[in-house]
Design an enzyme around this catalytic site. Structure first.
Site, PDB file in Angstrom:
ATOM      1  N   ASP A   1       0.820  -1.216   0.000  1.00  0.00           N
ATOM      2  CA  ASP A   1       0.000   0.000   0.000  1.00  0.00           C
ATOM      3  C   ASP A   1       0.854   1.267   0.000  1.00  0.00           C
ATOM      4  O   ASP A   1       1.942   1.285   0.570  1.00  0.00           O
ATOM      5  CB  ASP A   1      -0.886  -0.038   1.255  1.00  0.00           C
ATOM      6  CG  ASP A   1      -1.999   0.981   1.202  1.00  0.00           C
ATOM      7  OD1 ASP A   1      -2.321   1.458   0.098  1.00  0.00           O
ATOM      8  OD2 ASP A   1      -2.547   1.298   2.264  1.00  0.00           O
TER       9      ASP A   1
ATOM     10  N   GLY B   1       0.144   5.344  -4.503  1.00  0.00           N
ATOM     11  CA  GLY B   1      -0.481   6.591  -4.954  1.00  0.00           C
ATOM     12  C   GLY B   1       0.040   7.782  -4.161  1.00  0.00           C
ATOM     13  O   GLY B   1       0.419   8.814  -4.742  1.00  0.00           O
ATOM     14  N   ARG B   2       0.092   7.644  -2.835  1.00  0.00           N
ATOM     15  CA  ARG B   2       0.582   8.752  -1.989  1.00  0.00           C
ATOM     16  C   ARG B   2       2.040   9.045  -2.271  1.00  0.00           C
ATOM     17  O   ARG B   2       2.476  10.192  -2.294  1.00  0.00           O
ATOM     18  CB  ARG B   2       0.402   8.400  -0.499  1.00  0.00           C
ATOM     19  CG  ARG B   2      -0.979   8.741   0.020  1.00  0.00           C
ATOM     20  CD  ARG B   2      -1.257   8.042   1.323  1.00  0.00           C
ATOM     21  NE  ARG B   2      -1.521   6.628   1.119  1.00  0.00           N
ATOM     22  CZ  ARG B   2      -1.634   5.738   2.098  1.00  0.00           C
ATOM     23  NH1 ARG B   2      -1.490   6.131   3.346  1.00  0.00           N
ATOM     24  NH2 ARG B   2      -1.896   4.485   1.839  1.00  0.00           N
TER      25      ARG B   2
ATOM     26  N   ASN C   1     -10.483  -2.880  -6.634  1.00  0.00           N
ATOM     27  CA  ASN C   1      -9.620  -1.916  -7.337  1.00  0.00           C
ATOM     28  C   ASN C   1     -10.119  -1.552  -8.742  1.00  0.00           C
ATOM     29  O   ASN C   1      -9.665  -0.569  -9.320  1.00  0.00           O
ATOM     30  CB  ASN C   1      -8.172  -2.422  -7.427  1.00  0.00           C
ATOM     31  CG  ASN C   1      -7.418  -2.335  -6.112  1.00  0.00           C
ATOM     32  OD1 ASN C   1      -6.483  -3.087  -5.864  1.00  0.00           O
ATOM     33  ND2 ASN C   1      -7.809  -1.412  -5.240  1.00  0.00           N
TER      34      ASN C   1
HETATM   35  C1  FPP Z   1      -1.991   0.111  -3.260  1.00  0.00           C
HETATM   36  O1  FPP Z   1      -1.501   1.444  -3.209  1.00  0.00           O
HETATM   37  C2  FPP Z   1      -1.380  -0.552  -4.389  1.00  0.00           C
HETATM   38  C3  FPP Z   1      -2.056  -1.141  -5.412  1.00  0.00           C
HETATM   39  C4  FPP Z   1      -3.539  -1.155  -5.521  1.00  0.00           C
HETATM   40  C5  FPP Z   1      -1.321  -1.799  -6.517  1.00  0.00           C
HETATM   41  C6  FPP Z   1      -0.165  -2.636  -6.060  1.00  0.00           C
HETATM   42  C7  FPP Z   1       0.542  -3.121  -7.252  1.00  0.00           C
HETATM   43  C8  FPP Z   1       1.871  -3.129  -7.396  1.00  0.00           C
HETATM   44  C9  FPP Z   1       2.815  -2.738  -6.334  1.00  0.00           C
HETATM   45  C10 FPP Z   1       2.428  -3.660  -8.679  1.00  0.00           C
HETATM   46  C11 FPP Z   1       2.815  -5.091  -8.415  1.00  0.00           C
HETATM   47  C12 FPP Z   1       3.125  -5.764  -9.654  1.00  0.00           C
HETATM   48  C13 FPP Z   1       3.079  -7.106  -9.774  1.00  0.00           C
HETATM   49  C14 FPP Z   1       3.425  -7.730 -11.057  1.00  0.00           C
HETATM   50  C15 FPP Z   1       2.684  -7.997  -8.670  1.00  0.00           C
HETATM   51  P1  FPP Z   1      -2.510   2.636  -3.461  1.00  0.00           P
HETATM   52  O2  FPP Z   1      -2.565   2.897  -4.924  1.00  0.00           O
HETATM   53  O3  FPP Z   1      -3.818   2.293  -2.825  1.00  0.00           O
HETATM   54  O4  FPP Z   1      -1.796   3.813  -2.726  1.00  0.00           O
HETATM   55  P2  FPP Z   1      -2.498   4.973  -1.899  1.00  0.00           P
HETATM   56  O5  FPP Z   1      -3.208   4.322  -0.737  1.00  0.00           O
HETATM   57  O6  FPP Z   1      -1.348   5.811  -1.462  1.00  0.00           O
HETATM   58  O7  FPP Z   1      -3.441   5.679  -2.830  1.00  0.00           O
END
Ligand code: FPP
Length: 249
Positions: free
Chosen positions: A29, A32-33, A77
Site C-alpha cells: 500500500d 499513490g501517496r 480496485n
Molecule cells: C496500493 O496502493 C497498491 C495497489 C492497488 C497496486 C499494487 C501493485 C503493485 C505494487 C504492482 C505489483 C506488480 C506485480 C506484477 C505484482 P494505493 O494505490 O492504494 O496507494 P495509496 O493508498 O497511497 O493511494
C-alpha cells in the site's frame, strides 16, 4: 541495526535469535501517496511499487521464507479511474513477462490467487504460462493476489462445497475447517504467520480473512515504494518478539 541476512553466507545471521515466519503476507500500500508527494501521476507510484515488489520477493526467497503472498489488485480496485487500472494491467503484463525468466534464477514458484478470469485473454495466458513454467521449481512459493478479495474467495469456496454436497461427493457432516481451508485459493499452504501493511493504514482490506485468524500484524509507516529490505528485517524482528498463543495461555 545490522541486516538480518548475511549476504556472504546467504543465511539469516546466527547472532540474533530470530524466529522466521514461514508465510508472510504483504499489502503493498501507498504507491499513490508516494507518487503524489513527488508531483507524479499515481501510475508512476505503481511502477516503483512493482520494482520494489521484485526486490522484496527476491529478498524473502534468499532469507528462507517459504511462502510470500502479495496483494497486487483487489476485487474492489476496478473502481479506480480507467487510466490507473490500464496502467496497472500494463505493469502486470510487463512484470509477468519478466518474471518468466527473472524468478527462474531464484527458484521461485509463482502462483496467482483471485478470480483471474476477469483479465484480458493475453494476461490470462501469461498467468497460465507463468504458473506452468514455475510449478516444478522447489523454492519459495510466491502467491500474487490479483482480482483477489477474501469475501469473494469465501463465496467461491462455499459454492464449490455446496456443489460437492449436492453431487453426493461430500457429506454435510464432514464439513469442517479443513474442508473450508482446502477450498480456498491457498489450499494446501500454511496460514500466514505475519502480515505487513506499509503506509500506516490499520485495515485488513479484504485480504486473507479466513487465513489470518491467528496472524501477527505489523503496520509500518513507510509507503510501499520506499519499503526496504531493512524494513522487512524490522518487521521480522517485531514478529519474532511476539508471544503467539493461538487462543491458549
Ligand atoms: C496500493 O496502493 C497498491 C495497489 C492497488 C497496486 C499494487 C501493485 C503493485 C505494487 C504492482 C505489483 C506488480 C506485480 C506484477 C505484482 P494505493 O494505490 O492504494 O496507494 P495509496 O493508498 O497511497 O493511494
Amino acid at each position: 541495526m545490522s541486516a538480518l541476512f548475511n549476504r556472504r553466507s546467504k543465511k539469516v545471521r546466527k547472532d540474533e535469535n530470530i524466529v522466521l515466519p514461514q508465510h508472510i503476507g504483504i499489502i503493498m500500500d501507498g504507491n499513490g501517496r508516494w507518487a503524489k508527494l513527488r508531483g507524479l501521476p499515481r501510475s508512476a507510484g505503481h511502477t516503483y511499487g512493482a520494482q520494489n515488489f521484485r526486490t522484496i520477493a527476491r529478498y524473502c526467497s534468499n532469507i528462507g521464507i517459504k511462502y510470500l503472498t502479495v496483494y497486487a489488485f483487489s476485487t474492489e480496485n476496478w473502481k479506480r479511474p480507467e487510466d490507473e487500472v490500464n496502467a496497472l494491467m500494463k505493469l502486470f503484463k510487463q512484470y509477468l513477462n519478466e518474471a518468466l525468466t527473472d524468478f527462474k534464477d531464484d527458484d521461485i514458484v509463482v502462483r496467482f490467487i483471485g478470480d483471474t478470469t476477469a483479465f484480458s485473454s493475453e494476461l490470462q495466458e501469461l498467468i497460465r504460462r507463468t504458473e506452468e513454467e514455475s510449478k516444478h521449481r522447489t523454492g519459495m512459493v510466491l502467491n500474487i493476489a490479483m482480482n483477489y478479495g477474501s469475501r469473494d474467495e469465501l463465496v467461491m469456496a462455499t459454492k464449490s462445497i455446496a456443489q460437492r454436497v449436492k453431487s453426493g461427493e461430500l457429506d454435510i457432516d464432514s464439513i469442517d475447517e479443513d474442508v473450508i481451508s482446502n477450498s480456498l485459493y491457498t489450499a494446501g499452504q500454511p496460514d500466514p504467520d505475519l502480515v505487513i501493511r506499509p503506509s500506516g493504514e490499520y485495515r485488513i482490506s479484504n485480504f486473507l480473512l479466513w487465513q489470518s485468524a491467528y496472524t501477527e500484524f505489523v503496520i509500518m509507516q513507510k509507503l510501499w515504494p520506499d519499503f526496504s529490505t531493512d524494513d522487512l528485517d524490522e518487521a521480522i524482528r517485531l514478529f519474532s518478539n511476539r508471544n503467539r498463543r493461538f487462543g491458549g495461555v
